[in-house]
Write a protein that holds these residues in place. Sequence first.
Motif, PDB file in Angstrom:
ATOM      1  N   ILE A 244      -1.599  -6.699   6.079  1.00 40.91           N
ATOM      2  CA  ILE A 244      -0.569  -7.420   5.332  1.00 40.91           C
ATOM      3  C   ILE A 244       0.745  -6.664   5.470  1.00 40.91           C
ATOM      4  O   ILE A 244       0.772  -5.473   5.779  1.00 40.91           O
ATOM      5  CB  ILE A 244      -0.928  -7.567   3.832  1.00 40.91           C
ATOM      6  CG1 ILE A 244      -1.079  -6.195   3.170  1.00 40.91           C
ATOM      7  CG2 ILE A 244      -2.187  -8.406   3.670  1.00 40.91           C
ATOM      8  CD1 ILE A 244      -1.267  -6.270   1.663  1.00 40.91           C
ATOM      9  N   ALA A 245       1.860  -7.363   5.257  1.00 43.96           N
ATOM     10  CA  ALA A 245       3.188  -6.747   5.307  1.00 43.96           C
ATOM     11  C   ALA A 245       4.004  -7.233   4.125  1.00 43.96           C
ATOM     12  O   ALA A 245       3.945  -8.413   3.758  1.00 43.96           O
ATOM     13  CB  ALA A 245       3.894  -7.087   6.622  1.00 43.96           C
ATOM     14  N   PHE A 246       4.766  -6.314   3.532  1.00 44.00           N
ATOM     15  CA  PHE A 246       5.620  -6.661   2.395  1.00 44.00           C
ATOM     16  C   PHE A 246       6.853  -5.757   2.411  1.00 44.00           C
ATOM     17  O   PHE A 246       6.819  -4.631   2.924  1.00 44.00           O
ATOM     18  CB  PHE A 246       4.862  -6.513   1.071  1.00 44.00           C
ATOM     19  CG  PHE A 246       4.133  -5.198   0.918  1.00 44.00           C
ATOM     20  CD1 PHE A 246       4.746  -4.105   0.323  1.00 44.00           C
ATOM     21  CD2 PHE A 246       2.822  -5.062   1.371  1.00 44.00           C
ATOM     22  CE1 PHE A 246       4.073  -2.897   0.180  1.00 44.00           C
ATOM     23  CE2 PHE A 246       2.142  -3.858   1.244  1.00 44.00           C
ATOM     24  CZ  PHE A 246       2.767  -2.774   0.652  1.00 44.00           C
ATOM     25  N   LYS A 247       7.936  -6.256   1.870  1.00 40.59           N
ATOM     26  CA  LYS A 247       9.195  -5.515   1.893  1.00 40.59           C
ATOM     27  C   LYS A 247       9.104  -4.260   1.029  1.00 40.59           C
ATOM     28  O   LYS A 247       8.428  -4.233  -0.001  1.00 40.59           O
ATOM     29  CB  LYS A 247      10.346  -6.398   1.413  1.00 40.59           C
ATOM     30  CG  LYS A 247      10.800  -7.422   2.441  1.00 40.59           C
ATOM     31  CD  LYS A 247      12.036  -8.177   1.971  1.00 40.59           C
ATOM     32  CE  LYS A 247      12.502  -9.170   3.030  1.00 40.59           C
ATOM     33  NZ  LYS A 247      13.703  -9.909   2.600  1.00 40.59           N
ATOM     34  N   CYS A 248       9.832  -3.208   1.473  1.00 40.40           N
ATOM     35  CA  CYS A 248       9.923  -1.971   0.721  1.00 40.40           C
ATOM     36  C   CYS A 248      11.362  -1.463   0.800  1.00 40.40           C
ATOM     37  O   CYS A 248      12.162  -1.956   1.605  1.00 40.40           O
ATOM     38  CB  CYS A 248       8.950  -0.916   1.234  1.00 40.40           C
ATOM     39  SG  CYS A 248       9.164  -0.493   2.980  1.00 40.40           S
ATOM     40  N   SER A 249      11.705  -0.492  -0.019  1.00 46.55           N
ATOM     41  CA  SER A 249      13.099  -0.052  -0.111  1.00 46.55           C
ATOM     42  C   SER A 249      13.495   0.929   0.982  1.00 46.55           C
ATOM     43  O   SER A 249      14.660   0.975   1.395  1.00 46.55           O
ATOM     44  CB  SER A 249      13.368   0.579  -1.481  1.00 46.55           C
ATOM     45  OG  SER A 249      12.482   1.667  -1.697  1.00 46.55           O
ATOM     46  N   GLU A 250      12.549   1.718   1.465  1.00 52.68           N
ATOM     47  CA  GLU A 250      12.873   2.712   2.491  1.00 52.68           C
ATOM     48  C   GLU A 250      11.635   3.024   3.321  1.00 52.68           C
ATOM     49  O   GLU A 250      10.500   2.802   2.877  1.00 52.68           O
ATOM     50  CB  GLU A 250      13.427   3.986   1.853  1.00 52.68           C
ATOM     51  CG  GLU A 250      12.494   4.633   0.850  1.00 52.68           C
ATOM     52  CD  GLU A 250      13.140   5.820   0.160  1.00 52.68           C
ATOM     53  OE1 GLU A 250      12.397   6.710  -0.275  1.00 52.68           O
ATOM     54  OE2 GLU A 250      14.376   5.852   0.055  1.00 52.68           O
ATOM     55  N   PRO A 251      11.824   3.591   4.514  1.00 50.01           N
ATOM     56  CA  PRO A 251      10.675   3.842   5.390  1.00 50.01           C
ATOM     57  C   PRO A 251       9.933   5.116   5.004  1.00 50.01           C
ATOM     58  O   PRO A 251      10.498   6.030   4.403  1.00 50.01           O
ATOM     59  CB  PRO A 251      11.317   3.989   6.770  1.00 50.01           C
ATOM     60  CG  PRO A 251      12.672   4.546   6.487  1.00 50.01           C
ATOM     61  CD  PRO A 251      13.112   3.896   5.195  1.00 50.01           C
ATOM     62  N   GLY A 273      16.735  -5.644   9.920  1.00 53.13           N
ATOM     63  CA  GLY A 273      17.491  -5.004   8.848  1.00 53.13           C
ATOM     64  C   GLY A 273      16.715  -4.722   7.581  1.00 53.13           C
ATOM     65  O   GLY A 273      17.215  -4.014   6.694  1.00 53.13           O
ATOM     66  N   ASP A 274      15.500  -5.246   7.452  1.00 56.00           N
ATOM     67  CA  ASP A 274      14.685  -5.023   6.252  1.00 56.00           C
ATOM     68  C   ASP A 274      13.513  -4.104   6.576  1.00 56.00           C
ATOM     69  O   ASP A 274      12.929  -4.163   7.662  1.00 56.00           O
ATOM     70  CB  ASP A 274      14.141  -6.345   5.708  1.00 56.00           C
ATOM     71  CG  ASP A 274      15.230  -7.249   5.161  1.00 56.00           C
ATOM     72  OD1 ASP A 274      16.129  -6.731   4.472  1.00 56.00           O
ATOM     73  OD2 ASP A 274      15.189  -8.463   5.441  1.00 56.00           O
ATOM     74  N   TYR A 275      13.155  -3.254   5.602  1.00 56.39           N
ATOM     75  CA  TYR A 275      11.993  -2.385   5.754  1.00 56.39           C
ATOM     76  C   TYR A 275      10.753  -3.083   5.192  1.00 56.39           C
ATOM     77  O   TYR A 275      10.803  -3.733   4.147  1.00 56.39           O
ATOM     78  CB  TYR A 275      12.197  -1.053   5.024  1.00 56.39           C
ATOM     79  CG  TYR A 275      13.221  -0.160   5.677  1.00 56.39           C
ATOM     80  CD1 TYR A 275      12.975   0.397   6.933  1.00 56.39           C
ATOM     81  CD2 TYR A 275      14.424   0.136   5.040  1.00 56.39           C
ATOM     82  CE1 TYR A 275      13.912   1.224   7.540  1.00 56.39           C
ATOM     83  CE2 TYR A 275      15.366   0.957   5.640  1.00 56.39           C
ATOM     84  CZ  TYR A 275      15.102   1.492   6.888  1.00 56.39           C
ATOM     85  OH  TYR A 275      16.034   2.298   7.490  1.00 56.39           O
ATOM     86  N   TYR A 276       9.645  -2.908   5.899  1.00 55.60           N
ATOM     87  CA  TYR A 276       8.365  -3.476   5.480  1.00 55.60           C
ATOM     88  C   TYR A 276       7.293  -2.387   5.517  1.00 55.60           C
ATOM     89  O   TYR A 276       7.301  -1.529   6.407  1.00 55.60           O
ATOM     90  CB  TYR A 276       7.924  -4.605   6.411  1.00 55.60           C
ATOM     91  CG  TYR A 276       8.761  -5.867   6.319  1.00 55.60           C
ATOM     92  CD1 TYR A 276       8.334  -6.946   5.545  1.00 55.60           C
ATOM     93  CD2 TYR A 276       9.957  -5.989   7.020  1.00 55.60           C
ATOM     94  CE1 TYR A 276       9.085  -8.110   5.467  1.00 55.60           C
ATOM     95  CE2 TYR A 276      10.720  -7.138   6.945  1.00 55.60           C
ATOM     96  CZ  TYR A 276      10.280  -8.196   6.162  1.00 55.60           C
ATOM     97  OH  TYR A 276      11.033  -9.353   6.092  1.00 55.60           O
ATOM     98  N   THR A 277       6.386  -2.464   4.558  1.00 56.52           N
ATOM     99  CA  THR A 277       5.175  -1.651   4.601  1.00 56.52           C
ATOM    100  C   THR A 277       4.059  -2.489   5.203  1.00 56.52           C
ATOM    101  O   THR A 277       3.862  -3.647   4.815  1.00 56.52           O
ATOM    102  CB  THR A 277       4.755  -1.189   3.197  1.00 56.52           C
ATOM    103  OG1 THR A 277       5.768  -0.339   2.662  1.00 56.52           O
ATOM    104  CG2 THR A 277       3.444  -0.410   3.248  1.00 56.52           C
ATOM    105  N   LEU A 278       3.336  -1.917   6.150  1.00 56.69           N
ATOM    106  CA  LEU A 278       2.153  -2.551   6.725  1.00 56.69           C
ATOM    107  C   LEU A 278       0.928  -1.831   6.188  1.00 56.69           C
ATOM    108  O   LEU A 278       0.793  -0.608   6.359  1.00 56.69           O
ATOM    109  CB  LEU A 278       2.165  -2.475   8.252  1.00 56.69           C
ATOM    110  CG  LEU A 278       2.931  -3.579   9.009  1.00 56.69           C
ATOM    111  CD1 LEU A 278       4.422  -3.503   8.697  1.00 56.69           C
ATOM    112  CD2 LEU A 278       2.709  -3.437  10.510  1.00 56.69           C
ATOM    113  N   LEU A 279       0.067  -2.563   5.519  1.00 55.54           N
ATOM    114  CA  LEU A 279      -1.148  -2.010   4.937  1.00 55.54           C
ATOM    115  C   LEU A 279      -2.338  -2.737   5.552  1.00 55.54           C
ATOM    116  O   LEU A 279      -2.431  -3.971   5.486  1.00 55.54           O
ATOM    117  CB  LEU A 279      -1.138  -2.197   3.417  1.00 55.54           C
ATOM    118  CG  LEU A 279      -2.334  -1.661   2.631  1.00 55.54           C
ATOM    119  CD1 LEU A 279      -2.454  -0.149   2.778  1.00 55.54           C
ATOM    120  CD2 LEU A 279      -2.220  -2.045   1.155  1.00 55.54           C
ATOM    121  N   ALA A 280      -3.231  -1.976   6.161  1.00 55.76           N
ATOM    122  CA  ALA A 280      -4.355  -2.578   6.888  1.00 55.76           C
ATOM    123  C   ALA A 280      -5.666  -1.946   6.457  1.00 55.76           C
ATOM    124  O   ALA A 280      -5.707  -0.825   5.937  1.00 55.76           O
ATOM    125  CB  ALA A 280      -4.158  -2.409   8.392  1.00 55.76           C
ATOM    126  N   GLY A 281      -6.758  -2.668   6.698  1.00 58.30           N
ATOM    127  CA  GLY A 281      -8.076  -2.129   6.392  1.00 58.30           C
ATOM    128  C   GLY A 281      -9.129  -3.202   6.368  1.00 58.30           C
ATOM    129  O   GLY A 281      -8.989  -4.266   6.972  1.00 58.30           O
TER     130      GLY A 281
END
Length: 460
Positions: A244-251, A273-281
């Motif tokens: 899944i991917a969702f927006k975050c404030s910084e890398p 221009g937007d940061y995203y966190t990718l969480l997998a499992g």
Amino acid sequence: MNSSIWLQNKLLKSKPALEDSIQTDVCIIGGGLSGIMTAYHLSKAGKSVTLLEGNSFLSGATGHSTGKLTAQHGLIYQTIIEKFGLDAALLYYELNQKAISSALDLVDSSIIQTKTSFLYTLEENNRKKIEDEWDAYKLLNIPGTFGEKCEIPYSPKASVAMLDQAQIHPVQFGQSIMDMAIKNGANFFEHSRATHINLSKPYVELENKHTVYCNDLIICSHYPLEAMVGLQLVKLRVNRSYIIAFKCSEPLAGQYLSIDQTNRSIRTAKIEGDYYTLLAGSSQRAGSSSNTNIFYEAIEKEAYEKFAASDISHKWSAQDPETPDLLPYVGQISAGYPNIWLATGFRKWGISNSLVAGQIISDGLLGRSNAGIKLYSPQHTKFGDAFLQALKIGGQTVVDLVGGYVTRSSNPRCTHLGCKTRWNKADETWDCSCHGSRFAKDGSVLEGPAVKPLDLKKST
């Protein structure tokens, strides 16, 4: 159908389908990163190269990956030392580390960024596994650190870091390499599905009845079409994981992978221009479950609770074959077919290993020295490991082939070997648990080894 964040916009220029029979020095089947890298190296060396993709380029495993370009492939170095020795483990690291260095030279920083890779555990009983892997790093002089603290919102019992790693936007990276290969004279054709291979000539017949005649044939498809040569068919296990991917404030400064049974892969990416966190499992054997929503729900719950995610904008799944001893199969498919080459079994580490494969195959075909040719050879699997894996996969195939007719009698049959498929509710695909073929809702082929669409009209 769920969509990958890497494929959210039309980044790729469409390529034509092959509408004629042709002759070429080298024919490559498979439009992922391994096929594209191989085409780049061989076209750069002056070979005429034709690359065939059944769907769209980079829309398969590459476009559904996490985009980690790292030599840290889980708890692997201690295992390679035990199975193959210190020199083999060092060579595996050096080949993958060289792939990272070469990638940094090929594309700019908007496509690739340097990162530190971390393995971690949240379980005290797994601490020794991390310590053993750190011991392997020290034996191999791999730059890294050992500790217990990470920037991610967990409390690891132990972690080991590998320095000087990277991450990429896999589709943009692949497009850049494709453009360079085209400038070298390579020809790329999509929606040109190979349905039959003649190994002795060799030549490739397409779904549209055209033929590609070649001197050398390279199979870089996710699951080899001609996998029965050398028993690759029964040596490969196909696993699927969820992202899944969702927006975050910084890398994040690093990229992370847990070694626990509830495994997690974590990285951040900058997209438009937007940061995203990718969480997998939530890995599972491909095609083994219909209620795949539960896998997404597990990591979505974690995203909200641990990362304070406000919206899950993208979710997708990916699958990759693995070999019995963790080393990929790259090289000549067998001694009896010296002009047939294979690249598969990347065990979800196909970004760095695709770059390694492209170099190994091109060097082997061109007669150049490359120490990885022997290490990655499709013949490297010991008989005992291969036989055990064959029993596991072959036995499971029998269960699904026979049992599927009882429990899933109304489901369409996979066009590969006739196993009953299972409907994947979350991704809206028909999945085959026998060898990992996947089909869209309308029955069209998404992933092989199947090459023909499902017959949705037949129920038995």
